[in-house]
Design a protein around this motif. Structure first.
Motif, short mmCIF file in Angstrom:
data_model
loop_
_atom_site.label_atom_id
_atom_site.label_comp_id
_atom_site.label_asym_id
_atom_site.label_seq_id
_atom_site.Cartn_x
_atom_site.Cartn_y
_atom_site.Cartn_z
N MET A 98 0.84 -1.19 0.00
CA MET A 98 0.00 0.00 0.00
C MET A 98 0.89 1.25 0.00
O MET A 98 0.75 2.11 0.84
CB MET A 98 -0.94 -0.01 1.19
N MET A 99 1.77 1.34 -0.99
CA MET A 99 2.66 2.48 -1.08
C MET A 99 1.86 3.78 -1.24
O MET A 99 0.94 3.86 -2.04
CB MET A 99 3.61 2.32 -2.27
N GLY A 100 2.20 4.77 -0.44
CA GLY A 100 1.52 6.05 -0.49
C GLY A 100 0.29 6.14 0.41
O GLY A 100 -0.29 7.20 0.56
N TRP A 101 -0.12 5.02 0.99
CA TRP A 101 -1.30 4.99 1.86
C TRP A 101 -0.86 4.82 3.31
O TRP A 101 0.05 4.05 3.61
CB TRP A 101 -2.22 3.83 1.49
N LEU A 102 -1.52 5.53 4.21
CA LEU A 102 -1.24 5.43 5.64
C LEU A 102 -2.52 5.11 6.40
O LEU A 102 -3.59 5.57 6.02
CB LEU A 102 -0.69 6.76 6.17
N CYS A 139 -8.89 -2.66 -2.87
CA CYS A 139 -8.54 -2.41 -1.48
C CYS A 139 -9.77 -2.72 -0.63
O CYS A 139 -10.80 -2.05 -0.76
CB CYS A 139 -8.11 -0.96 -1.29
N ARG A 140 -9.68 -3.74 0.18
CA ARG A 140 -10.78 -4.10 1.07
C ARG A 140 -10.51 -3.45 2.42
O ARG A 140 -9.48 -3.67 3.04
CB ARG A 140 -10.91 -5.60 1.22
N LYS A 171 -20.66 -1.92 0.19
CA LYS A 171 -20.73 -2.33 1.59
C LYS A 171 -21.15 -3.79 1.64
O LYS A 171 -22.18 -4.17 1.11
CB LYS A 171 -21.75 -1.45 2.34
N GLN A 172 -20.34 -4.61 2.29
CA GLN A 172 -20.67 -6.02 2.41
C GLN A 172 -21.45 -6.32 3.68
O GLN A 172 -22.23 -7.24 3.72
CB GLN A 172 -19.41 -6.87 2.35
N SER A 173 -21.21 -5.52 4.72
CA SER A 173 -21.93 -5.71 5.97
C SER A 173 -21.71 -4.49 6.85
O SER A 173 -20.88 -3.64 6.55
CB SER A 173 -21.45 -6.97 6.70
N ALA A 187 -7.01 -1.91 6.23
CA ALA A 187 -7.17 -2.06 4.78
C ALA A 187 -6.21 -3.13 4.29
O ALA A 187 -5.13 -3.31 4.84
CB ALA A 187 -6.89 -0.74 4.07
N GLN A 188 -6.64 -3.83 3.24
CA GLN A 188 -5.84 -4.91 2.68
C GLN A 188 -5.98 -4.89 1.17
O GLN A 188 -7.10 -4.78 0.64
CB GLN A 188 -6.34 -6.23 3.26
#
Length: 90
Positions: A1-5, A36-37, A72-74, A21-22
């Motif tokens: 996840m380069m660039g994401w914090l 990105c989940r 949205k899954q749940s 996040a994954q």
């Protein structure tokens, strides 16, 4: 996840007071093979930031478009908030 914090996320815990996040690689012929989940355990504790590439170069009084495809899954999350934050003013 380069660039994401994820400042409130600890990859060694269950993150009950935030979330995580994954990146998931998917098979297919489309142009985007990564999704990105995001699992949100607390709607007030989870934060996902994107620093851009050496910043984002956003200028005052210019119109920008932001696009997002979300499903949205749940859960009870009904709203996602986006903000442009100037780190120089923090």
């Amino acid at each position: 996840m380069m660039g994401w914090l994820q400042p409130n996320t600890n990859r060694y815990s269950l993150n009950k007071s935030s979330g995580a996040a994954q990146i998931i690689k998917i098979q297919g012929s489309g142009s985007n093979r990564n999704i990105c989940r995001v699992t949100i355990n607390s709607d007030t504790g989870y934060v996902l930031l994107n620093e851009g590439f050496r910043g984002m170069g956003i200028k005052k009084n210019i119109l920008y478009r932001l696009s997002l495809c979300a499903a949205k899954q749940s859960g009870d999350i009904r709203k996602i908030n986006f903000s442009f934050v100037n780190n120089a003013e923090k």
